[in-house]
Design a protein around this motif. Sequence first.
Motif, PDB file in Angstrom:
ATOM      1  N   ARG A   5       0.960  -1.237  -0.050  1.00  0.00           N
ATOM      2  CA  ARG A   5       0.099   0.155  -0.024  1.00  0.00           C
ATOM      3  C   ARG A   5       0.876   1.259  -0.022  1.00  0.00           C
ATOM      4  O   ARG A   5       0.608   2.304  -0.608  1.00  0.00           O
ATOM      5  N   LYS A   6       2.115   1.263   0.816  1.00  0.00           N
ATOM      6  CA  LYS A   6       2.849   2.473   0.832  1.00  0.00           C
ATOM      7  C   LYS A   6       3.453   2.790  -0.362  1.00  0.00           C
ATOM      8  O   LYS A   6       3.426   3.833  -0.975  1.00  0.00           O
ATOM      9  N   ARG A   7       4.062   1.698  -1.203  1.00  0.00           N
ATOM     10  CA  ARG A   7       4.484   1.811  -2.442  1.00  0.00           C
ATOM     11  C   ARG A   7       3.579   2.112  -3.490  1.00  0.00           C
ATOM     12  O   ARG A   7       3.839   3.281  -4.387  1.00  0.00           O
ATOM     13  N   THR A   8       2.540   1.843  -3.697  1.00  0.00           N
ATOM     14  CA  THR A   8       1.390   2.182  -4.521  1.00  0.00           C
ATOM     15  C   THR A   8       1.071   3.579  -4.231  1.00  0.00           C
ATOM     16  O   THR A   8       0.724   4.507  -5.211  1.00  0.00           O
ATOM     17  N   ALA A   9       0.863   4.034  -3.041  1.00  0.00           N
ATOM     18  CA  ALA A   9       0.182   5.447  -2.664  1.00  0.00           C
ATOM     19  C   ALA A   9       1.284   6.485  -3.049  1.00  0.00           C
ATOM     20  O   ALA A   9       1.038   7.381  -3.416  1.00  0.00           O
ATOM     21  N   THR A  10       2.470   5.960  -2.749  1.00  0.00           N
ATOM     22  CA  THR A  10       3.895   6.907  -3.092  1.00  0.00           C
ATOM     23  C   THR A  10       3.918   7.024  -4.662  1.00  0.00           C
ATOM     24  O   THR A  10       3.999   8.331  -5.018  1.00  0.00           O
ATOM     25  N   GLY A  11       3.675   6.297  -5.260  1.00  0.00           N
ATOM     26  CA  GLY A  11       3.586   6.169  -6.835  1.00  0.00           C
ATOM     27  C   GLY A  11       2.536   7.166  -6.996  1.00  0.00           C
ATOM     28  O   GLY A  11       3.056   8.158  -7.939  1.00  0.00           O
ATOM     29  N   PHE A  12       1.322   6.904  -6.669  1.00  0.00           N
ATOM     30  CA  PHE A  12       0.343   7.732  -7.168  1.00  0.00           C
ATOM     31  C   PHE A  12       0.287   9.185  -6.803  1.00  0.00           C
ATOM     32  O   PHE A  12       0.154  10.269  -7.457  1.00  0.00           O
ATOM     33  N   LEU A  13       0.688   9.307  -5.320  1.00  0.00           N
ATOM     34  CA  LEU A  13       0.934  10.656  -5.057  1.00  0.00           C
ATOM     35  C   LEU A  13       2.091  11.572  -5.778  1.00  0.00           C
ATOM     36  O   LEU A  13       1.875  12.705  -5.786  1.00  0.00           O
ATOM     37  N   SER A  14       3.061  10.692  -5.926  1.00  0.00           N
ATOM     38  CA  SER A  14       4.029  11.415  -7.020  1.00  0.00           C
ATOM     39  C   SER A  14       3.638  11.882  -8.251  1.00  0.00           C
ATOM     40  O   SER A  14       4.101  13.039  -8.619  1.00  0.00           O
ATOM     41  N   ILE A  15       2.626  11.173  -8.822  1.00  0.00           N
ATOM     42  CA  ILE A  15       2.023  11.796 -10.058  1.00  0.00           C
ATOM     43  C   ILE A  15       1.248  12.827  -9.898  1.00  0.00           C
ATOM     44  O   ILE A  15       1.419  13.915 -10.469  1.00  0.00           O
ATOM     45  N   VAL A  16       0.517  12.832  -8.686  1.00  0.00           N
ATOM     46  CA  VAL A  16      -0.439  14.056  -8.315  1.00  0.00           C
ATOM     47  C   VAL A  16       0.383  15.203  -8.057  1.00  0.00           C
ATOM     48  O   VAL A  16       0.184  16.331  -8.641  1.00  0.00           O
ATOM     49  N   CYS A  17       1.458  14.951  -7.566  1.00  0.00           N
ATOM     50  CA  CYS A  17       2.427  16.299  -7.015  1.00  0.00           C
ATOM     51  C   CYS A  17       2.957  16.728  -8.405  1.00  0.00           C
ATOM     52  O   CYS A  17       3.115  17.982  -8.549  1.00  0.00           O
ATOM     53  N   LEU A  18       3.547  15.917  -9.160  1.00  0.00           N
ATOM     54  CA  LEU A  18       4.096  16.294 -10.447  1.00  0.00           C
ATOM     55  C   LEU A  18       3.188  16.911 -11.256  1.00  0.00           C
ATOM     56  O   LEU A  18       3.402  18.168 -11.930  1.00  0.00           O
ATOM     57  N   LEU A  19       1.718  16.474 -11.264  1.00  0.00           N
ATOM     58  CA  LEU A  19       0.883  17.188 -12.253  1.00  0.00           C
ATOM     59  C   LEU A  19       0.307  18.624 -11.580  1.00  0.00           C
ATOM     60  O   LEU A  19       0.557  19.673 -12.186  1.00  0.00           O
ATOM     61  N   PHE A  20       0.460  18.575 -10.315  1.00  0.00           N
ATOM     62  CA  PHE A  20      -0.025  19.901  -9.761  1.00  0.00           C
ATOM     63  C   PHE A  20       1.142  20.942  -9.816  1.00  0.00           C
ATOM     64  O   PHE A  20       1.229  22.122 -10.109  1.00  0.00           O
ATOM     65  N   LEU A  21       2.516  20.699  -9.534  1.00  0.00           N
ATOM     66  CA  LEU A  21       3.848  21.258  -9.574  1.00  0.00           C
ATOM     67  C   LEU A  21       3.773  21.870 -11.212  1.00  0.00           C
ATOM     68  O   LEU A  21       3.909  23.025 -11.423  1.00  0.00           O
ATOM     69  N   SER A  22       3.665  21.128 -12.309  1.00  0.00           N
ATOM     70  CA  SER A  22       3.873  21.539 -13.607  1.00  0.00           C
ATOM     71  C   SER A  22       2.929  22.362 -13.821  1.00  0.00           C
ATOM     72  O   SER A  22       3.054  23.247 -14.861  1.00  0.00           O
ATOM     73  N   GLY A  23       1.454  22.057 -13.250  1.00  0.00           N
ATOM     74  CA  GLY A  23       0.508  23.138 -13.773  1.00  0.00           C
ATOM     75  C   GLY A  23       0.823  24.255 -13.125  1.00  0.00           C
ATOM     76  O   GLY A  23       0.322  25.321 -13.783  1.00  0.00           O
ATOM     77  N   MET A  24       1.247  24.337 -11.914  1.00  0.00           N
ATOM     78  CA  MET A  24       1.426  25.798 -11.358  1.00  0.00           C
ATOM     79  C   MET A  24       2.341  26.449 -12.019  1.00  0.00           C
ATOM     80  O   MET A  24       2.358  27.812 -12.430  1.00  0.00           O
ATOM     81  N   ILE A  25       3.577  25.801 -12.474  1.00  0.00           N
ATOM     82  CA  ILE A  25       4.671  26.291 -13.234  1.00  0.00           C
ATOM     83  C   ILE A  25       4.262  26.939 -14.665  1.00  0.00           C
ATOM     84  O   ILE A  25       4.431  28.107 -14.971  1.00  0.00           O
ATOM     85  N   SER A  26       3.422  26.248 -15.315  1.00  0.00           N
ATOM     86  CA  SER A  26       2.839  26.478 -16.635  1.00  0.00           C
ATOM     87  C   SER A  26       1.922  27.676 -16.413  1.00  0.00           C
ATOM     88  O   SER A  26       1.929  28.534 -17.361  1.00  0.00           O
ATOM     89  N   LEU A  27       1.171  27.421 -15.429  1.00  0.00           N
ATOM     90  CA  LEU A  27       0.159  28.869 -15.079  1.00  0.00           C
ATOM     91  C   LEU A  27       0.852  30.074 -15.058  1.00  0.00           C
ATOM     92  O   LEU A  27       0.782  31.034 -15.537  1.00  0.00           O
ATOM     93  N   PHE A  28       2.022  29.975 -14.212  1.00  0.00           N
ATOM     94  CA  PHE A  28       2.889  31.225 -13.997  1.00  0.00           C
ATOM     95  C   PHE A  28       3.593  31.614 -15.187  1.00  0.00           C
ATOM     96  O   PHE A  28       3.537  32.709 -15.437  1.00  0.00           O
ATOM     97  N   GLU A  29       4.127  30.824 -16.038  1.00  0.00           N
ATOM     98  CA  GLU A  29       4.965  31.077 -17.207  1.00  0.00           C
ATOM     99  C   GLU A  29       3.869  31.646 -18.277  1.00  0.00           C
ATOM    100  O   GLU A  29       4.165  32.850 -18.905  1.00  0.00           O
TER     101      GLU A  29
END
Length: 273
Positions: A5-29
């Motif tokens: 469960r830890k590995r699965t949750a870490t993987g999907f949370l990493s995807i969510v964080c990357l999506l959020f971070l890239s979206g914020m950077i793109s919106l700023f740019e």
Amino acid sequence: MTGLRKRTATGFLSIVCLLFLSGMISLFELGRLSRDSGEILDASRRNIDRAKEMLDAAHDHSVSLIRISVFGDRSYDSLCLGSMERLEQVLSIAQDEAVDRSILDSLAFAATELRLLTDDFLARRDAADAADTLRAVSDTLAVRAYAPSRISPDWYLTEYEAIHGRLTEAINSYMASTQSSLAPQAEQLKKNAYRAVTPVLISLVVMIAIVLMLYYFINVYCVGPIIRMNKSLGDYLAFRVPFAVKGECRDEVLGLREKIETLITMLRQTNKS
């Protein structure tokens, strides 16, 4: 949280964080790109408006000088002086807003020439009118010796047109330089657009790698062992084939296999007794 469960949750949370971070950077740019585009377009529009105002002022000045010098109509004095002041005011605003004021040097020099010529013409006209007044009062030889001559209508063609032509040419050059300066600014906007898209592309590549890793991890350590355990358990129940799961099992899957083996061992002991 257990291992699977830890590995699965870490993987999907990493995807969510990357999506959020890239979206914020793109919106700023993209926001900065939009602001830069708006500022460039506004500056270009202002410069064109300034050039149009100066051309209108130069045209009004030319019309008023024709009426004054050729037809002697003094009612155009206010239009002449007003158009000259308007030209100088717009030029001053353009110089204050210009990043590189050197492109306005020739325009400022032509405007100064026009101002000096206008002031000189009006002063000579006023002096000639004053001399006419003096001649009307007294026709003495002294007055005739110092009275300036009246301005010839040819003055407009011989003196004024050359300076006015340089002024309009300088205004047109200013307008052309404003348009030509858009090329490097557009190139910079292009670079900014690539910079706005780059975080999304990087995040996409990283997310694809994470998804492939998750697929490999789930398939190798979860789906594959469960399928093998299901087949082996079915063979044991149907044909009494010994339960044996090949391959590596970890975490919860390993615990499930051990519990199944324990349960089978207990069933065997119960049947023997």
